[in-house]
Scaffold this motif. Structure first.
Motif, PDB file in Angstrom:
ATOM      1  N   ILE A  35      35.029  38.970  40.094  1.00 10.34           N
ATOM      2  CA  ILE A  35      35.001  38.371  41.267  1.00 10.34           C
ATOM      3  C   ILE A  35      34.165  38.821  42.436  1.00 10.34           C
ATOM      4  O   ILE A  35      34.576  40.240  42.504  1.00 10.34           O
ATOM      5  CB  ILE A  35      36.295  37.582  41.939  1.00 10.34           C
ATOM      6  CG1 ILE A  35      37.083  38.737  42.359  1.00 10.34           C
ATOM      7  CG2 ILE A  35      37.109  36.800  40.635  1.00 10.34           C
ATOM      8  CD1 ILE A  35      38.429  38.053  42.814  1.00 10.34           C
ATOM      9  N   PRO A  36      33.720  38.217  43.284  1.00  7.84           N
ATOM     10  CA  PRO A  36      33.244  38.672  44.584  1.00  7.84           C
ATOM     11  C   PRO A  36      34.439  39.208  45.787  1.00  7.84           C
ATOM     12  O   PRO A  36      34.680  38.481  46.706  1.00  7.84           O
ATOM     13  CB  PRO A  36      32.470  37.720  45.314  1.00  7.84           C
ATOM     14  CG  PRO A  36      32.945  36.470  44.606  1.00  7.84           C
ATOM     15  CD  PRO A  36      33.514  36.717  43.489  1.00  7.84           C
ATOM     16  N   TYR A  37      35.052  40.297  45.074  1.00  6.55           N
ATOM     17  CA  TYR A  37      36.596  40.311  45.833  1.00  6.55           C
ATOM     18  C   TYR A  37      36.344  40.973  47.248  1.00  6.55           C
ATOM     19  O   TYR A  37      37.377  40.693  48.044  1.00  6.55           O
ATOM     20  CB  TYR A  37      37.296  41.441  45.080  1.00  6.55           C
ATOM     21  CG  TYR A  37      36.576  42.871  44.774  1.00  6.55           C
ATOM     22  CD1 TYR A  37      36.657  43.852  46.000  1.00  6.55           C
ATOM     23  CD2 TYR A  37      35.737  43.122  43.903  1.00  6.55           C
ATOM     24  CE1 TYR A  37      36.347  45.131  45.760  1.00  6.55           C
ATOM     25  CE2 TYR A  37      35.186  44.315  43.677  1.00  6.55           C
ATOM     26  CZ  TYR A  37      35.366  45.431  44.527  1.00  6.55           C
ATOM     27  OH  TYR A  37      34.841  46.507  44.657  1.00  6.55           O
ATOM     28  N   ARG A  38      35.121  41.442  47.570  1.00  6.43           N
ATOM     29  CA  ARG A  38      34.778  41.958  49.039  1.00  6.43           C
ATOM     30  C   ARG A  38      34.964  40.626  49.869  1.00  6.43           C
ATOM     31  O   ARG A  38      35.359  40.533  50.980  1.00  6.43           O
ATOM     32  CB  ARG A  38      33.911  42.731  49.325  1.00  6.43           C
ATOM     33  CG  ARG A  38      34.170  44.173  48.692  1.00  6.43           C
ATOM     34  CD  ARG A  38      32.689  44.885  48.859  1.00  6.43           C
ATOM     35  NE  ARG A  38      32.931  46.395  48.354  1.00  6.43           N
ATOM     36  CZ  ARG A  38      32.634  46.657  47.146  1.00  6.43           C
ATOM     37  NH1 ARG A  38      31.913  45.577  46.389  1.00  6.43           N
ATOM     38  NH2 ARG A  38      32.546  47.777  46.571  1.00  6.43           N
ATOM     39  N   LYS A  39      34.261  39.606  49.494  1.00  6.45           N
ATOM     40  CA  LYS A  39      34.231  38.506  49.975  1.00  6.45           C
ATOM     41  C   LYS A  39      35.516  37.809  50.201  1.00  6.45           C
ATOM     42  O   LYS A  39      35.741  37.090  51.403  1.00  6.45           O
ATOM     43  CB  LYS A  39      33.089  37.240  49.318  1.00  6.45           C
ATOM     44  CG  LYS A  39      31.905  37.633  49.753  1.00  6.45           C
ATOM     45  CD  LYS A  39      30.705  36.873  49.011  1.00  6.45           C
ATOM     46  CE  LYS A  39      29.393  37.257  49.212  1.00  6.45           C
ATOM     47  NZ  LYS A  39      28.423  36.551  48.448  1.00  6.45           N
ATOM     48  N   ASN A  87      36.905  34.601  52.187  1.00 10.63           N
ATOM     49  CA  ASN A  87      35.802  33.714  51.661  1.00 10.63           C
ATOM     50  C   ASN A  87      36.216  33.287  50.154  1.00 10.63           C
ATOM     51  O   ASN A  87      36.049  33.742  49.214  1.00 10.63           O
ATOM     52  CB  ASN A  87      34.470  33.963  51.600  1.00 10.63           C
ATOM     53  CG  ASN A  87      33.435  32.966  51.230  1.00 10.63           C
ATOM     54  OD1 ASN A  87      33.805  31.998  50.793  1.00 10.63           O
ATOM     55  ND2 ASN A  87      32.192  33.494  51.251  1.00 10.63           N
ATOM     56  N   GLU A  88      37.227  32.310  50.173  1.00 10.78           N
ATOM     57  CA  GLU A  88      37.796  31.721  48.854  1.00 10.78           C
ATOM     58  C   GLU A  88      36.801  30.981  48.099  1.00 10.78           C
ATOM     59  O   GLU A  88      36.767  31.268  46.785  1.00 10.78           O
ATOM     60  CB  GLU A  88      39.204  30.820  49.111  1.00 10.78           C
ATOM     61  CG  GLU A  88      40.100  31.528  49.546  1.00 10.78           C
ATOM     62  CD  GLU A  88      41.399  30.655  49.992  1.00 10.78           C
ATOM     63  OE1 GLU A  88      41.258  29.498  49.577  1.00 10.78           O
ATOM     64  OE2 GLU A  88      42.617  30.977  50.379  1.00 10.78           O
ATOM     65  N   GLN A  89      35.768  30.473  48.578  1.00 10.81           N
ATOM     66  CA  GLN A  89      34.873  29.694  48.065  1.00 10.81           C
ATOM     67  C   GLN A  89      33.884  30.414  47.236  1.00 10.81           C
ATOM     68  O   GLN A  89      33.508  30.077  46.118  1.00 10.81           O
ATOM     69  CB  GLN A  89      34.059  28.516  49.187  1.00 10.81           C
ATOM     70  CG  GLN A  89      33.125  27.552  48.466  1.00 10.81           C
ATOM     71  CD  GLN A  89      33.892  26.608  47.638  1.00 10.81           C
ATOM     72  OE1 GLN A  89      34.999  26.439  47.538  1.00 10.81           O
ATOM     73  NE2 GLN A  89      33.106  26.095  46.780  1.00 10.81           N
ATOM     74  N   MET A 124      31.565  31.386  42.037  1.00  9.51           N
ATOM     75  CA  MET A 124      31.304  32.415  40.989  1.00  9.51           C
ATOM     76  C   MET A 124      31.931  32.156  39.734  1.00  9.51           C
ATOM     77  O   MET A 124      31.352  32.293  38.471  1.00  9.51           O
ATOM     78  CB  MET A 124      31.625  33.955  41.544  1.00  9.51           C
ATOM     79  CG  MET A 124      31.417  35.207  40.654  1.00  9.51           C
ATOM     80  SD  MET A 124      29.354  35.312  40.284  1.00  9.51           S
ATOM     81  CE  MET A 124      29.142  36.019  41.745  1.00  9.51           C
ATOM     82  N   VAL A 125      33.233  31.926  39.729  1.00  8.44           N
ATOM     83  CA  VAL A 125      34.009  31.776  38.488  1.00  8.44           C
ATOM     84  C   VAL A 125      33.449  30.483  37.815  1.00  8.44           C
ATOM     85  O   VAL A 125      33.221  30.540  36.645  1.00  8.44           O
ATOM     86  CB  VAL A 125      35.568  31.654  38.888  1.00  8.44           C
ATOM     87  CG1 VAL A 125      36.135  31.264  37.410  1.00  8.44           C
ATOM     88  CG2 VAL A 125      35.972  33.249  39.324  1.00  8.44           C
ATOM     89  N   ILE A 176      42.255  31.191  37.989  1.00  8.61           N
ATOM     90  CA  ILE A 176      42.951  30.351  36.864  1.00  8.61           C
ATOM     91  C   ILE A 176      42.441  28.901  37.219  1.00  8.61           C
ATOM     92  O   ILE A 176      41.858  28.186  36.420  1.00  8.61           O
ATOM     93  CB  ILE A 176      44.296  30.250  36.915  1.00  8.61           C
ATOM     94  CG1 ILE A 176      44.665  31.359  36.382  1.00  8.61           C
ATOM     95  CG2 ILE A 176      44.964  29.201  36.134  1.00  8.61           C
ATOM     96  CD1 ILE A 176      46.280  31.877  36.812  1.00  8.61           C
ATOM     97  N   SER A 177      42.201  28.237  38.376  1.00  7.37           N
ATOM     98  CA  SER A 177      42.011  27.159  39.008  1.00  7.37           C
ATOM     99  C   SER A 177      40.538  26.935  38.615  1.00  7.37           C
ATOM    100  O   SER A 177      39.965  25.643  38.416  1.00  7.37           O
ATOM    101  CB  SER A 177      42.265  26.723  40.144  1.00  7.37           C
ATOM    102  OG  SER A 177      41.536  27.343  41.221  1.00  7.37           O
ATOM    103  N   SER A 178      39.708  27.950  38.621  1.00  2.57           N
ATOM    104  CA  SER A 178      38.162  27.855  38.435  1.00  2.57           C
ATOM    105  C   SER A 178      37.735  27.850  37.115  1.00  2.57           C
ATOM    106  O   SER A 178      36.525  28.010  36.915  1.00  2.57           O
ATOM    107  CB  SER A 178      37.546  28.919  39.449  1.00  2.57           C
ATOM    108  OG  SER A 178      37.806  28.628  40.579  1.00  2.57           O
ATOM    109  N   GLY A 179      38.659  28.261  36.100  1.00  2.00           N
ATOM    110  CA  GLY A 179      38.191  28.215  34.772  1.00  2.00           C
ATOM    111  C   GLY A 179      38.483  29.298  33.967  1.00  2.00           C
ATOM    112  O   GLY A 179      37.952  29.608  33.052  1.00  2.00           O
TER     113      GLY A 179
END
Length: 257
Positions: free
Chosen positions: A105-109, A114-116, A121-122, A158-161
């Protein structure tokens, strides 16, 4: 605590192992060795986990119907690539023969709030990973650090797939920890979904493996950890598994089970 023996834990860990080579100097000869090592006299590893550029070679070596699955990594290890590039990278890997995609994931964001960016990405990679391709989402928990952030990352994935949530790339100073595992395993339970868990980086002995399996059993029940719900991402664990199964003294000799 699961009442069991080192040999039983070793056999279980072998069946759950994503045998990994993501070293910078990995080459074709190393991939050939990895494919051979994944098929042991005691049974097969669940998968090999390799750089995308080696997927075609591994598929040719293992064949189309191998019980050893081929996992590869995308947006790895930085988590910083644009979504369209990561989706394209994923499409190519699947066309080359990958069975499983391990996405950073874009963990730095996310750390910046920035949750979006994580959702996008996912979801984009999920759209490319149609069944039966598995999507394992790497949170990089050693960089997230904060318990609430790790929980949030787990819930977003999880919620993104995601089919699995995975602790780490193995490329940062702090990788898999039992604390992060506890947060992630509880997030899976709270989701009510059939999501898998993969600790990666730093799981080196059968004793280490037992700690994670015991934690999973305490949260999800003793029969939960099977290849469709649990993997170990490791390069060095196989040596200790084989030493234990062969009756040689491995790093697990003094572990508590």
């Amino acid at each position: 605590m699961i009442e069991t023996t080192p040999r039983l834990v070793a056999a279980k860990a072998l069946s759950l192992l994503d045998l990994t080579d993501l070293t910078d100097n990995c080459d074709a000869a190393a991939i050939e060795r990895l494919c051979q090592q994944a098929q042991t006299p005691f049974g097969n590893a669940a998968a090999i986990c390799i750089w995308p550029r080696f997927v075609q070679q591994a598929r040719a070596l293992l064949g189309q119907n191998s019980p050893v699955r081929i996992a590869t990594v995308v947006n790895f290890p930085s988590g910083d690539l644009p979504v369209n590039e990561v989706a394209a990278e994923t499409k190519t890997a699947i066309a080359d023969g990958a069975d499983e995609i391990d996405l950073v994931i874009p963990y730095r964001k996310l750390i910046a709030g920035n949750e979006q960016a994580v959702r996008e990405m996912v979801a984009a990679v999920r759209a490319v990973c149609t069944a039966p391709i598995l999507l394992k989402v790497i949170l990089e928990t050693g960089e997230l650090k904060d318990r609430d952030l790790i929980r949030n990352a787990s819930q977003l994935a999880i919620s993104s797939g995601a089919d699995f949530i995975k602790t780490s790339t193995g490329k940062v100073p702090v990788n898999a920890t039992l604390e992060a595992a506890d947060i992630m395993l509880n997030a899976i339970r709270e989701s009510g979904r059939n999501i898998g868990f993969k600790p990666a980086g730093g799981v080196r002995t059968v004793g280490d493996a037992a700690l994670y399996l015991n934690l999973a059993a305490a949260i999800h029940g003793p029969d939960w950890a099977i290849p469709s719900t649990f993997r170990f991402g490791a390069s060095g664990l196989l040596g200790d598994i084989l030493a234990t199964l062969e009756g040689r003294q491995g790093g697990s000799a003094n572990a508590t089970y």
